[in-house]
Motif scaffolding. Structure first.
Motif, PDB file in Angstrom:
ATOM      1  N   TYR A  45       0.845  -1.195   0.000  1.00  0.00           N
ATOM      2  CA  TYR A  45       0.000   0.000   0.000  1.00  0.00           C
ATOM      3  C   TYR A  45       0.879   1.244   0.000  1.00  0.00           C
ATOM      4  O   TYR A  45       1.893   1.294   0.690  1.00  0.00           O
ATOM      5  N   LEU A  46       0.453   2.226  -0.766  1.00  0.00           N
ATOM      6  CA  LEU A  46       1.245   3.449  -0.913  1.00  0.00           C
ATOM      7  C   LEU A  46       0.566   4.618  -0.191  1.00  0.00           C
ATOM      8  O   LEU A  46      -0.658   4.610   0.003  1.00  0.00           O
ATOM      9  N   SER A  61     -10.733   0.411  -6.362  1.00  0.00           N
ATOM     10  CA  SER A  61     -11.835   1.335  -6.651  1.00  0.00           C
ATOM     11  C   SER A  61     -11.500   2.736  -6.141  1.00  0.00           C
ATOM     12  O   SER A  61     -10.723   2.904  -5.192  1.00  0.00           O
ATOM     13  N   PHE A  62     -12.122   3.702  -6.774  1.00  0.00           N
ATOM     14  CA  PHE A  62     -11.911   5.103  -6.402  1.00  0.00           C
ATOM     15  C   PHE A  62     -12.212   5.316  -4.915  1.00  0.00           C
ATOM     16  O   PHE A  62     -11.456   5.968  -4.203  1.00  0.00           O
ATOM     17  N   HIS A  63     -13.323   4.748  -4.453  1.00  0.00           N
ATOM     18  CA  HIS A  63     -13.722   4.962  -3.057  1.00  0.00           C
ATOM     19  C   HIS A  63     -12.705   4.404  -2.084  1.00  0.00           C
ATOM     20  O   HIS A  63     -12.380   5.026  -1.076  1.00  0.00           O
ATOM     21  N   LEU A  64     -12.217   3.219  -2.391  1.00  0.00           N
ATOM     22  CA  LEU A  64     -11.259   2.614  -1.467  1.00  0.00           C
ATOM     23  C   LEU A  64      -9.924   3.342  -1.478  1.00  0.00           C
ATOM     24  O   LEU A  64      -9.315   3.549  -0.433  1.00  0.00           O
ATOM     25  N   GLU A  65      -9.491   3.761  -2.658  1.00  0.00           N
ATOM     26  CA  GLU A  65      -8.227   4.511  -2.715  1.00  0.00           C
ATOM     27  C   GLU A  65      -8.343   5.802  -1.921  1.00  0.00           C
ATOM     28  O   GLU A  65      -7.442   6.177  -1.172  1.00  0.00           O
ATOM     29  N   ARG A  66      -9.458   6.462  -2.088  1.00  0.00           N
ATOM     30  CA  ARG A  66      -9.678   7.728  -1.361  1.00  0.00           C
ATOM     31  C   ARG A  66      -9.721   7.481   0.146  1.00  0.00           C
ATOM     32  O   ARG A  66      -9.082   8.196   0.929  1.00  0.00           O
ATOM     33  N   ASP A  67     -10.473   6.451   0.575  1.00  0.00           N
ATOM     34  CA  ASP A  67     -10.602   6.183   2.015  1.00  0.00           C
ATOM     35  C   ASP A  67      -9.277   5.741   2.627  1.00  0.00           C
ATOM     36  O   ASP A  67      -8.958   6.091   3.763  1.00  0.00           O
ATOM     37  N   ARG A  68      -8.506   4.961   1.856  1.00  0.00           N
ATOM     38  CA  ARG A  68      -7.188   4.539   2.373  1.00  0.00           C
ATOM     39  C   ARG A  68      -6.273   5.749   2.524  1.00  0.00           C
ATOM     40  O   ARG A  68      -5.569   5.884   3.519  1.00  0.00           O
ATOM     41  N   ARG A  69      -6.315   6.616   1.508  1.00  0.00           N
ATOM     42  CA  ARG A  69      -5.459   7.803   1.572  1.00  0.00           C
ATOM     43  C   ARG A  69      -5.809   8.638   2.816  1.00  0.00           C
ATOM     44  O   ARG A  69      -4.944   9.087   3.549  1.00  0.00           O
ATOM     45  N   GLN A  70      -7.099   8.809   3.057  1.00  0.00           N
ATOM     46  CA  GLN A  70      -7.533   9.599   4.221  1.00  0.00           C
ATOM     47  C   GLN A  70      -7.086   8.951   5.532  1.00  0.00           C
ATOM     48  O   GLN A  70      -6.668   9.640   6.463  1.00  0.00           O
ATOM     49  N   ALA A  71      -7.173   7.617   5.594  1.00  0.00           N
ATOM     50  CA  ALA A  71      -6.760   6.917   6.822  1.00  0.00           C
ATOM     51  C   ALA A  71      -5.258   7.078   7.043  1.00  0.00           C
ATOM     52  O   ALA A  71      -4.796   7.287   8.174  1.00  0.00           O
ATOM     53  N   ILE A  72      -4.494   7.005   5.961  1.00  0.00           N
ATOM     54  CA  ILE A  72      -3.034   7.151   6.075  1.00  0.00           C
ATOM     55  C   ILE A  72      -2.689   8.588   6.468  1.00  0.00           C
ATOM     56  O   ILE A  72      -1.842   8.829   7.320  1.00  0.00           O
TER      57      ILE A  72
END
Ligand code: ZN
Length: 222
Positions: A136-137, A165-176
């Motif tokens: 994960y980046l 998916s767009f939603h998961l990438e966005r949510d992961r970025r926010q969590a990081i």
């Protein structure tokens, strides 16, 4: 993906299967027997979901989004349509999020998107290997780890589970971004290791959503 430590199958679940077999002279199956379309079936499904959700520290088996008993479904890692002999095997049952219910099919992810897809070499979230095959980046994206025998299947899992998916990438970025990864502080190696320890373990029975994505980014800081 965060590895799921499978616990013992709940006693009531094993008892139910055994009683069913005694009364009906055959093994129970998920679709018509366990998951009956009446109040009992609904209660059984809910009780089983509750066990699975708690076992997983309240994160989705595939995407690590926060789930509850009400916002998840029972996922068969080996699809029940092809592996009828394992459709009530606790080892094969996981709790998945429901994806993006209001979005188009293209935005679906996790159990609903996976549906009946499977490959013989796909790697279960219960397998210790599952923490080694994805990376994960900090921008929320994820890749298969290259140069491993698993790179091909890992890439296919990302696609077929909709983990890109767009939603998961966005949510992961926010969590990081909300984690120590983006802090404006020069942490010592010891501090970083203690953060990794924190995200690797359940706190009060729950994991931090997207914990493995945060861990990967913290490890890059060592
Ligand atoms: Zn999910």
């Amino acid at each position: 993906m965060k590895r799921i430590n499978k616990q013992e199958s709940p006693q009531w679940f094993e008892d139910w299967k055994r009683n069913f077999k005694t009364e009906n002279n055959r093994n129970a199956h998920y679709k018509n027997d366990f998951s009956a379309d009446d109040a009992d079936g609904i209660n059984r499904r809910r009780r089983l979901r509750e066990s699975l959700v708690n076992e997983q520290g309240k994160i989705c088996c595939y995407c690590m989004r926060r789930i509850s008993t009400d916002s998840s479904h029972i996922e068969h890692f080996l699809p029940k349509d092809f592996f009828a002999d394992q459709d009530l095997s606790y080892e094969n049952l996981l709790a998945s999020c429901n994806g993006e219910g209001t979005m188009t099919a293209k935005d679906e992810h996790c159990g609903h998107r996976k549906d009946n897809w499977w490959r013989e070499d796909m790697i279960s979230p219960t397998d210790i290997e599952v923490e080694k095959i994805f990376e994960y980046l900090p921008n929320g994206k994820m890749n298969s780890v290259r140069g491993r025998a698993t790179s091909n299947i890992a890439q296919e899992m990302i696609h077929n589970l909709g983990l890109d998916s767009f939603h998961l990438e966005r949510d992961r970025r926010q969590a990081i971004e909300a984690s120590e990864v983006f802090d404006d502080v020069e942490y010592s190696e010891e501090e970083i290791r203690s953060f990794i320890e924190y995200y690797s373990n359940k706190d009060n029975g729950v994991y931090v959503p997207y914990c493995k994505a945060i861990i990967d980014c913290l490890e890059e800081m060592l």
